[in-house]
Design an enzyme around this catalytic site. Structure first.
Site, PDB file in Angstrom:
ATOM      1  N   HIS A 101       0.891  -1.164   0.000  1.00  0.00           N
ATOM      2  CA  HIS A 101       0.000   0.000   0.000  1.00  0.00           C
ATOM      3  C   HIS A 101       0.932   1.217   0.000  1.00  0.00           C
ATOM      4  O   HIS A 101       2.006   1.178   0.588  1.00  0.00           O
ATOM      5  CB  HIS A 101      -0.827   0.135   1.277  1.00  0.00           C
ATOM      6  N   ASP A 104       2.217   2.042   3.417  1.00  0.00           N
ATOM      7  CA  ASP A 104       3.146   1.102   4.075  1.00  0.00           C
ATOM      8  C   ASP A 104       4.577   1.520   3.821  1.00  0.00           C
ATOM      9  O   ASP A 104       5.426   1.433   4.704  1.00  0.00           O
ATOM     10  CB  ASP A 104       3.081  -0.325   3.487  1.00  0.00           C
TER      11      ASP A 104
END
Ligand code: XLS
Ligand code: NI
Ligand code: NI
Length: 437
Positions: A101, A104
């Site tokens: 993501h 992240d």
């Protein structure tokens, strides 16, 4: 940079007799099954979120994970350092892919512009590390659920500005996925659903979700991104009900909004069971519609009703999964993505290796067993024979649309009565599967 795993060298295949916990017993990437290597079949991916950002915190307690390379700060520098560690891990493990993501890999800033700048600074390191190691991006995605701004949803928020923020975030995540040569891009509707229908205009929200996906399809063409788009079904958690609740619901949604040609499904085991289905059911639903794209390989706990995201070690699960994957022609852009996390109690860095090695071996076994069942042929032949009455006579006429209701009635009036005279043989078939496990 100093090695984060100095005592671990590359994980090698040592065969089923090996007692080395840091070796593969079944995953020999070079082994050929049905004309392809195991590496090509399974296309293993490591997830950035659980593996490098998971803290082990739960609703009752703080994080437990020991990650000595991480200074715990939200700085870009720490994120860049973490990225190098991630690639050391993925390379030593021998997984060809990873997934992320946006949030992240890089810290979220105070504004979208600042977040995008942070993202670019870390993406540069990801690019370098991809080139250094040959590890590739299976898919990217945007985190449209963690930040409190998404409290009422992202594209399905009641607030149009929130939709706009989510859309802008998707635009950037698609760009970075494209720059990094990603082979896919996933939409998981974390908060795209509702907690109560009392405050929800469901029709409008679903139209807005479709709107975001259409915008993404248009932008994909514009930037020349050739990767595959995926929708990842999940019924609940964090919301009470998510619009992408299971494979059938996703397919219906995509058809209703003219999106089906642009999407495939990314099926996750634990989401299937949360929806009250087996993984095999979800794979067959997607496969039958020509929309089986990729899998998030994990497993739930049968005694717990939430997304526990455990590493898959059950050989029946991996066998049934690979039977369906092989049946629908195998992965093309997709792969076996370990959307799984080590338990809160498994807090040492080495546990990350044990977890992935176990999952990779379980899938290698599942693939080989599935291929052996296919080669044996009895299972497929049984299913074929079970439907033999549709291959000739009235069955073939009905299937081809050549029989009218009147003709069918005349046929059955002549027959008088019918007897379904073959057994389903479930026990026989379960025994047959056990011959191979
Ligand atoms: C959460 C989902 C998520 C997606 C990516 O349950 O599995 O991790 O895979 O957003
Ligand atoms: Ni997932
Ligand atoms: Ni999940």
């Amino acid at each position: 940079m100093k090695s984060a795993f100095p005592n671990i060298s590359s994980i090698a295949y040592e065969g089923p007799q090996s007692k080395n916990p840091l070796a593969f017993k079944h995953y020999n990437p070079e082994e050929i099954v049905e004309g392809k290597t195991l590496r090509e079949h399974l296309r293993f991916a490591v997830v950035y979120w659980h593996t490098f950002r998971g803290t082990g915190s739960d609703p009752f307690g703080a994080g437990t994970m020991q990650r000595p390379w991480d200074d715990g700060s939200n700085s870009v520098k720490n994120a860049q350092k973490r990225a190098r560690v991630a690639f050391e891990f993925i390379q030593k493990l021998g997984a060809p892919y990873y997934c992320w993501h946006d949030r992240d890999v890089a810290p979220e800033g105070k504004t979208l512009a600042e977040s995008n700048k942070n993202f670019d600074a870390v993406a540069e390191v990801l690019q370098e590390e991809q080139e250094r190691t040959g590890v590739k991006l299976l898919w990217g995605t945007a985190n449209l659920f963690s930040n409190p701004r998404f409290v009422h949803g992202a594209s399905t928020s009641c607030n149009a500005d929130v939709f706009a923020f989510a859309a802008a975030q998707v635009k950037k995540a698609m760009e970075v996925t494209h720059e990094l040569g990603g082979e896919g891009y996933t939409f998981w509707g974390g908060r795209e659903g509702y907690m109560t229908l009392l405050n929800t205009d469901m029709k409008r929200e679903q139209e807005h979700l479709a709107k975001l996906l259409h915008l993404a399809v248009g932008y994909k063409k514009q930037i020349g991104f050739k990767g595959q788009f995926y929708i990842e079904p999940k019924p609940k958690e964090p919301t009470k009900h998510q619009y992408d609740s299971d494979a059938a619901a996703c397919l219906n949604f995509l058809r209703e909004y003219d999106l089906l040609p642009h999407f495939k499904l990314n099926i996750e085991t634990n989401h299937a069971t949360l929806a009250g289905h087996t993984m095999q059911h979800e794979l067959e639903t997607a496969g039958a519609a020509g929309a089986l794209g990729s899998i998030d390989a994990n497993t739930g706990d049968e005694l717990l009703g939430w997304d526990t995201d455990q590493f898959p070690t059950n050989i029946y699960l991996t066998t049934y999964t690979m039977l369906s994957v092989l049946k629908y022609g195998g992965f093309t852009t997709g792969g076996v993505n370990f959307d799984a996390k080590v338990r809160r109690e498994s807090f040492e860095p080495i546990d990350l290796f044990y977890a992935h090695i176990g999952g990779m071996d379980a899938f290698a076994r599942g693939l080989k067993i599935a291929a052996a069942i296919r080669k044996d042929g009895r299972l497929a032949e049984f299913v074929k024979q079970r439907y033999a009455s549709w291959d000739t006579g009235i069955g073939a006429k009905i299937e081809s649309g050549k029989a009218s209701l009147k003709e069918i009635e005349a046929y059955i009036l002549k027959q008088g009565e019918v007897t379904p005279n073959t057994s389903g043989r479930q026990e026989y078939l379960e025994n047959l599967i056990n011959e191979f496990i």
